[in-house]
Design an enzyme around this catalytic site. Structure first.
Site, short mmCIF file in Angstrom:
data_model
loop_
_atom_site.label_atom_id
_atom_site.label_comp_id
_atom_site.label_asym_id
_atom_site.label_seq_id
_atom_site.Cartn_x
_atom_site.Cartn_y
_atom_site.Cartn_z
N HIS A 72 0.72 -1.22 -0.64
CA HIS A 72 -0.03 -0.57 -0.12
C HIS A 72 1.10 1.29 -0.12
CE1 HIS A 72 -4.16 -1.97 1.37
NE2 HIS A 72 -2.88 -2.85 0.91
N TYR A 200 -9.24 5.52 6.99
CA TYR A 200 -9.43 6.08 8.44
C TYR A 200 -10.92 7.06 8.33
CZ TYR A 200 -5.29 3.76 9.69
OH TYR A 200 -4.19 2.40 9.74
N PRO A 292 -4.90 0.09 17.92
CA PRO A 292 -4.55 -0.30 16.80
C PRO A 292 -4.57 0.87 16.30
CG PRO A 292 -6.63 -0.85 17.29
CD PRO A 292 -6.11 -0.34 18.40
N LYS A 296 1.13 -0.21 14.75
CA LYS A 296 1.68 -0.57 15.31
C LYS A 296 2.09 -1.65 16.25
CE LYS A 296 4.18 3.27 13.71
NZ LYS A 296 3.81 3.04 11.91
N TYR A 384 3.52 7.01 10.58
CA TYR A 384 2.74 5.69 9.72
C TYR A 384 3.89 4.36 9.34
CZ TYR A 384 -1.44 3.05 8.10
OH TYR A 384 -2.39 2.33 8.17
C1 LIG Z 1 -8.03 -6.40 16.72
C2 LIG Z 1 -6.86 -5.63 16.59
C3 LIG Z 1 -6.05 -5.40 15.94
C4 LIG Z 1 -4.48 -4.94 15.62
N1 LIG Z 1 -4.00 -4.21 14.57
C5 LIG Z 1 -2.69 -4.58 14.61
C6 LIG Z 1 -2.23 -3.47 13.01
O1 LIG Z 1 -2.88 -3.34 11.73
N2 LIG Z 1 -0.86 -3.66 13.35
C7 LIG Z 1 0.02 -4.26 13.98
O2 LIG Z 1 1.59 -3.90 14.31
N3 LIG Z 1 -0.29 -4.52 15.46
C8 LIG Z 1 -2.32 -4.56 15.40
N4 LIG Z 1 -2.52 -5.19 16.41
C9 LIG Z 1 -1.46 -5.56 17.70
C10 LIG Z 1 -1.18 -6.58 17.55
O3 LIG Z 1 -1.79 -7.69 17.01
C11 LIG Z 1 0.16 -7.42 18.98
O4 LIG Z 1 0.35 -6.21 18.72
C12 LIG Z 1 0.48 -8.17 18.49
O5 LIG Z 1 0.04 -9.76 18.57
C13 LIG Z 1 1.68 -8.13 19.96
O6 LIG Z 1 2.83 -9.73 19.51
P1 LIG Z 1 2.89 -10.71 20.70
O7 LIG Z 1 4.02 -11.80 20.23
O8 LIG Z 1 4.03 -9.47 21.70
O9 LIG Z 1 1.92 -10.65 21.65
P2 LIG Z 1 0.58 -11.98 21.53
O10 LIG Z 1 0.41 -11.56 19.52
O11 LIG Z 1 -0.21 -11.58 22.59
O12 LIG Z 1 1.15 -13.45 21.70
C14 LIG Z 1 1.07 -13.64 22.86
C15 LIG Z 1 0.60 -15.11 23.21
O13 LIG Z 1 1.12 -15.94 24.25
C16 LIG Z 1 0.10 -16.23 24.29
N5 LIG Z 1 0.28 -16.93 26.03
C17 LIG Z 1 -0.41 -15.82 27.31
N6 LIG Z 1 -0.37 -16.15 28.31
C18 LIG Z 1 0.74 -17.76 28.51
C19 LIG Z 1 0.64 -18.62 29.52
N7 LIG Z 1 0.42 -17.43 30.39
N8 LIG Z 1 1.64 -19.34 29.01
C20 LIG Z 1 2.19 -20.07 27.49
N9 LIG Z 1 1.87 -18.88 26.94
C21 LIG Z 1 0.75 -17.68 26.59
C22 LIG Z 1 -0.87 -16.22 24.25
O14 LIG Z 1 -1.51 -17.35 23.85
C23 LIG Z 1 -0.16 -15.68 22.82
O15 LIG Z 1 -0.11 -16.34 21.65
C24 LIG Z 1 -3.82 -5.74 16.82
C25 LIG Z 1 -4.22 -5.71 17.95
C26 LIG Z 1 -6.14 -6.03 18.15
C27 LIG Z 1 -6.33 -6.87 19.49
#
Ligand SMILES: Cc1cc2nc3c(=O)[nH]c(=O)nc-3n(C[C@H](O)[C@H](O)[C@H](O)COP(=O)(O)OP(=O)(O)OC[C@H]3O[C@@H](n4cnc5c(N)ncnc54)[C@H](O)[C@@H]3O)c2cc1C
Length: 388
Positions: A72, A200, A292, A296, A384
């Site tokens: 994009h 947006y 979101p 980021k 962005y």
């Molecule tokens: C609706 C929505 C839209 C979004 N849109 C965007 C976007 O457009 N662009 C962007 O960059 N970000 C976006 N985000 C944010 C992005 O999805 C998160 O920031 C990202 O998933 C973070 O990754 P992570 O690996 O840190 O955590 P997570 O993806 O939350 O992964 C954590 C993992 O740990 C596991 N876990 C939790 N507790 C335990 C435990 N006690 N023991 C073992 N495992 C455990 C969970 O099951 C999970 O699989 C969005 C989030 C949401 C909710």
């Protein structure tokens, strides 16, 4: 069990860290509470910065993203019945890619399993021990049996609701938090994208976002009460709300289709510092959350673990912990820029229940400045695409 690095959580942060360590000859074990099918089906983020693309490609897990991701070059801001394009590439020389997070997850899981990586799904009862010593360990239950991992380091990649941040020693900790008092109602829709680029929209009724996931699936959001329930929203009511908020003078309309998923997420900003204590380090949503609006979250998770991987590589190759000691400082620099941008985009585009008429007019004027001033549009575009 013995490993060098125990990683809690198989989200983008945990899986990518495990893969980057593997590429550097460092062993890890990943513990995940959900099943493989579940993590590969959870629809969340979709916007990848160029820096994230580069990290994934350089790690050898970017082939499908390169082939199937949609590049994009701009986004649109809609308000007052008009749509205004922010040309990201013209303003910054960079673009973003829309490639769903669960596809990134599938690519990373496939890479870990192909390399015989140790990835334990459906674990429960994860407990950390001795994180302030040089020999931490992690207790857990897998397939009904208690297990224990002895490791050099424990990395908390278990998201906002995980167990690793609460296990951080309390002394010297500081949490920064803002709850916005509203949420996003998200729907997944079976239909062709309504727009080639993300829209947006700010409307008196509240914010709306038109996004895409694949050529046949749209991701649409609208601002809502975080305490509302998806059952209160029939498909007809959702479409009426989206059409109202996305109304414009050029005849464009959002494409309708079968709604196959509805969810509500609360909007909050959160940073927990420091992101490390002894042999325990936090990465991604375990340490910080952004609304979101700025797209980021996943990008920050990726940049955190890229820093950690460099630190761990320096530790094992050169016996120096200089980079690991500097992890919080290095990561927070980028985290706070992203927190600022996500807060600003959220403030610019949402309606606030307590806003005075004056504040509403100032918000509208600010949007007009952004779309008419090249300097302000450039500032938005730079943040962005992640050019900071
Ligand atoms: C609706 C929505 C839209 C979004 N849109 C965007 C976007 O457009 N662009 C962007 O960059 N970000 C976006 N985000 C944010 C992005 O999805 C998160 O920031 C990202 O998933 C973070 O990754 P992570 O690996 O840190 O955590 P997570 O993806 O939350 O992964 C954590 C993992 O740990 C596991 N876990 C939790 N507790 C335990 C435990 N006690 N023991 C073992 N495992 C455990 C969970 O099951 C999970 O699989 C969005 C989030 C949401 C909710």
């Amino acid at each position: 069990m013995r490993t060098q690095v125990a990683i809690i959580g198989a989200g983008p942060a945990g899986l990518l860290l495990s893969h980057l360590l593997h590429l550097n000859g460092i062993e890890s074990i990943v513990l995940e509470s959900r099943s493989q099918a579940e993590i590969e089906a959870t629809i969340r983020a979709g916007v990848l910065e160029q820096g994230t693309m580069d990290i994934l490609s350089n790690a050898g897990v970017g082939a499908r993203m390169q082939a199937e991701g949609a590049l994009h070059h701009g986004i649109e801001l809609a308000f007052g019945g008009q749509r205004h394009r922010i040309d990201l590439t013209e303003l910054t020389g960079k673009a973003i890619t829309v490639y769903p997070q669960h596809e990134v997850i599938k690519d990373l899981v496939a890479a870990r399993l192909a390399a015989q990586g140790q990835l334990l799904f459906e674990v429960s009862g994860v407990e950390l021990h001795g994180v302030d010593t040089a020999a931490p360990s992690v207790g857990f239950i897998h397939r009904g049996e208690a297990g224990r991992i002895e490791a050099d380091f424990v990395i908390g990649c278990d998201g906002y609701h995980g167990v690793t941040r609460p296990a951080m020693p309390g002394e010297g900790r500081q949490d920064f938090k803002r709850d916005y008092g509203f949420g996003w109602f998200g729907v997944l829709v079976e239909s062709a994208p309504s727009s080639e680029e993300l829209i947006y929209a700010r409307h008196e009724r509240g914010f709306a976002l038109v996004s895409t996931r694949t050529p046949t699936v749209q991701r649409l959001y609208f601002q809502c009460d975080p305490a509302d329930h998806v059952d209160n929203w029939s498909d007809d009511r959702i479409w009426a709300e989206l059409h109202a908020r996305l109304e414009n003078n050029d005849g464009w309309r959002v494409n309708e289709g079968r709604i196959f998923q509805k969810n509500i997420i609360g909007m909050r900003s959160f940073v927990s510092t420091p992101m490390q204590s002894g042999r325990l380090f936090l990465a991604g949503d375990a340490a910080h959350i952004v609304p979101p609006t700025g797209a980021k979250g996943m990008n920050l998770a990726v940049s955190d673990v890229a820093l950690l991987a460099q630190g761990l590589e320096q530790f094992y190759r050169q016996g120096s912990d200089e980079r690991l000691q500097g992890y919080t400082t290095a990561a927070l620099k980028r985290v706070w820029r992203a927190e600022y941008f996500s807060w600003w985009m959220t403030s610019l585009l949402h309606t606030f229940a307590d806003a005075t008429p004056f504040q509403r007019e100032v918000q509208r004027a600010e949007l007009e400045c952004v779309v008419s001033s090249r300097a302000m549009a450039t500032a938005l575009a730079e943040s962005y695409v992640g050019a900071f």
